[in-house]
Write a protein that holds these residues in place. Sequence first.
Motif, PDB file in Angstrom:
ATOM      1  N   VAL A 154       5.617  53.300-104.263  1.00 44.93           N
ATOM      2  CA  VAL A 154       6.625  54.061-104.724  1.00 44.93           C
ATOM      3  C   VAL A 154       8.008  53.258-104.677  1.00 44.93           C
ATOM      4  CG1 VAL A 154       7.730  54.728-102.557  1.00 44.93           C
ATOM      5  CG2 VAL A 154       7.560  56.498-104.392  1.00 44.93           C
ATOM      6  N   THR A 303       7.844  63.281-105.970  1.00 44.12           N
ATOM      7  CA  THR A 303       6.927  63.990-106.865  1.00 44.12           C
ATOM      8  C   THR A 303       5.605  63.190-106.886  1.00 44.12           C
ATOM      9  OG1 THR A 303       7.840  62.436-108.775  1.00 44.12           O
ATOM     10  CG2 THR A 303       8.888  64.871-108.568  1.00 44.12           C
ATOM     11  N   GLU A 304       5.785  62.332-106.099  1.00 46.36           N
ATOM     12  CA  GLU A 304       4.311  61.407-106.127  1.00 46.36           C
ATOM     13  C   GLU A 304       4.081  60.934-104.533  1.00 46.36           C
ATOM     14  OE1 GLU A 304       5.646  58.128-108.725  1.00 46.36           O
ATOM     15  OE2 GLU A 304       4.697  56.884-106.999  1.00 46.36           O
ATOM     16  N   PRO A 305       2.681  60.386-104.218  1.00 49.13           N
ATOM     17  CA  PRO A 305       2.768  60.114-102.996  1.00 49.13           C
ATOM     18  C   PRO A 305       3.508  59.282-102.354  1.00 49.13           C
ATOM     19  CG  PRO A 305       0.588  60.574-104.036  1.00 49.13           C
ATOM     20  CD  PRO A 305       1.708  60.415-105.089  1.00 49.13           C
ATOM     21  N   THR A 306       3.770  59.040-101.140  1.00 51.57           N
ATOM     22  CA  THR A 306       4.674  58.075-100.276  1.00 51.57           C
ATOM     23  C   THR A 306       3.974  57.853 -99.113  1.00 51.57           C
ATOM     24  OG1 THR A 306       6.139  59.637 -99.152  1.00 51.57           O
ATOM     25  CG2 THR A 306       6.843  59.162-101.399  1.00 51.57           C
ATOM     26  N   LEU A 443      11.389  60.659-109.572  1.00 51.88           N
ATOM     27  CA  LEU A 443      10.901  60.787-108.394  1.00 51.88           C
ATOM     28  C   LEU A 443      11.336  61.838-107.491  1.00 51.88           C
ATOM     29  CD1 LEU A 443       8.874  58.947-106.628  1.00 51.88           C
ATOM     30  CD2 LEU A 443      11.019  57.790-105.671  1.00 51.88           C
ATOM     31  N   ASP A 445      11.544  65.675-106.184  1.00 49.08           N
ATOM     32  CA  ASP A 445      11.068  66.963-106.529  1.00 49.08           C
ATOM     33  C   ASP A 445      12.287  67.828-106.264  1.00 49.08           C
ATOM     34  OD1 ASP A 445       9.386  69.195-106.500  1.00 49.08           O
ATOM     35  OD2 ASP A 445       9.336  69.343-104.495  1.00 49.08           O
TER      36      ASP A 445
END
Length: 536
Positions: A154, A303-306, A443, A445
Motif C-alpha cells: 500500500v 479502500t484496500e488491505p493494509t 486510497l 475510504d
Amino acid sequence: MASYDYIIIGAGSAGCVLAERLSASGRHRVLVLEAGARDRSPWVRLPLGYGKTFFHPRLNWRYHSAPEAGLGGRSDYWPRGKVVGGSSSINALVWARGLPNDFDDWAAAGATGWDWDAARRTFEAMETRVAADGRREGTGPLHVQDVSDQVHRVTRHFFAGVAEAGLPRTDDCNGAEAEGATTYRITTRNGLRHSAARAYLSPALKRPNVTLRTGVTVGRIGFDGRRATHVELRANGRAETLHAGREIILSAGAVTSPRLLQLSGIGPAALLRGHGIDVRADMPHVGGNLQDHLGLNYFFRATEPTLNDDLRPFWGKAKAALRYALTRRGPLALSVNQCGGLFRSDPAQPHPDQQIYFNPVSYSTTPSGTRNVVNPDPFPGFIIGYQPTRPTSRGRIDIASADPDDAPRIRSNALSTEEDRAAVIAGGRLCRRIMQTPALQGLVDRALEPDLRTLDGEAILEDFRARCGTVFHPVGTCRMGADQGASVVDPRLRLHGFEGLRVVDASVFPNITSGNTNAPTMMVAHRAADLILEAA
C-alpha cells in the motif's frame, strides 16, 4: 573503593558506543553504569515489539512533561529507554543521519570540528549498509538495513502521491541526495533489532577490561577541587563510591545528564539552593536549550488491505509470527514507520523543513495515550504524519528535588515562537497537498476526524496544539560550544571549568538535527571516543 580508568554513566545509545571504543585496545578498565535492566526482553529484540515497550514499566521511564501553554495546557508523555541500549532498544528503528546543514550549523554555533565533513566520515566508519538484495557497503559495527523489498504494497500510493504533488523522491535519506520520499533505513540485522547495545556493548563485554552493572542509581558525581574523581551510587539498597582514574563520562541522555550535573552542584544556582544542594558552579545553561520534535498523525480508513488486515486478526498474527520465525522477514521484522522523507514545504525554503511519515497501519489512541501498534484497528487503515525539522522553541529539564529517584521537571516551551507555529501550518499544508492527489484520494475510504483535507491554516494549528506530541527526540540540555557563557561543554565535550568530566550524548547537540536523533547521538559518541583516547 573500586577503581576504573573510565566510568560511563548510562548504557544508552552513546554509552554503549563509548564502552566498545574505549576498551578496544585492552589498556583501559571501563565501567558502565545503567539504571535499567538488561536488554533480554523479546519485545526489545523484535523490531515491531516497540509497540509493547512504549509503556513498559520495566523498560521505559515513562516521563511526563509539565502542562504546556502551547499545547493548550496538556502534559505530554515522554517515553525514554530504561534498559541497556537506552532508547535505541525501544525506538522505532529509523536511521536518519540528518542533513549536512545541521552539522555545519553546529560548527557555526561554536562546536568547532563537528561540521558535516567530520560527521559524514564518522557515520561511514560506524555503518555497515545492507542493500535489499544483501549487498553490503562499509564495515562498521552497526547494520543499517534497506527494507524496501519488504514494505507493505500500500506504500506505493504514497510514492505515487508524492510524484503527483511534484515533490522529489530519493533512494536513501542518508545518501548524497537526502531530500525526497524514501523507504526508511532501519537498524536491524538478520531481522532482529540492532541496537547500540547489540552493535557495540555486546562485543565489548567479551573483553576482561569491561564491566557492566545494571539496576544502579547514580546519586551524584564527586570532585576533588575542580576535578571529577568519583561516582556515588546506590545498588541493591547499598551506597557505594567508585573512583575513576582518568575520566567520568556522563552519557545518561538529554533528560538525565543535566539532572545529574545539578544533583552534583553544577547548574542554576537558585534552583540548586532551592533544593538544598551546595553550589559547586553556577551554570545556568545546564538543563536549558531543550529542543524536541513535535509531530502529529492523521488517520484514514483505506479502500484496500493494509497491515491492519495482516496483524489485527489472531490468524494474521500467527501467520506473521510463523513467517518471522522461519525467515526473519515480514511485518514483525520492520518498523511501522515504513516510508516518508524530508521535504521542503515551499521551494523557497533553503533546506527541507518537514519530515513526513507514511505508515501502512492505523491504531487507536486511548485517552491515556496508549498506542498499541501490535493490535491495530479492526479495519484497513493508514497514517500520514509530520514533524517540523528545526524548531526554534527552547525549554528546560531540571531536577524536581534533591532525590535522584524523583522524576524530572520537563518544560518544552512548545510552540512558543512564531517561526514554529508557521512551520506547523506549512507542514500540515504539505501533508494536505499530498493527501489531495488522485493516488491518495483513491486510497481513502474516509478520514477519521479531523479530516486534514478540509483544514485551513488556522485549523491545522489549532488541531496540532490539541493533539500533537513529542516525537521522542529531546536534545541540547548540556549544549556544546566554545563560549562558557552560552554552553555547558566545550567542543571536546569537557565540562567547562572542570577536569576529568565529559558529557557525551544527545544533550550536547547545539541544535536539533532534521530527522530522527538516534543516528547523530551515536555519531557523537563514536567521535567523542577519539577525542577521549587522544587525551589519554
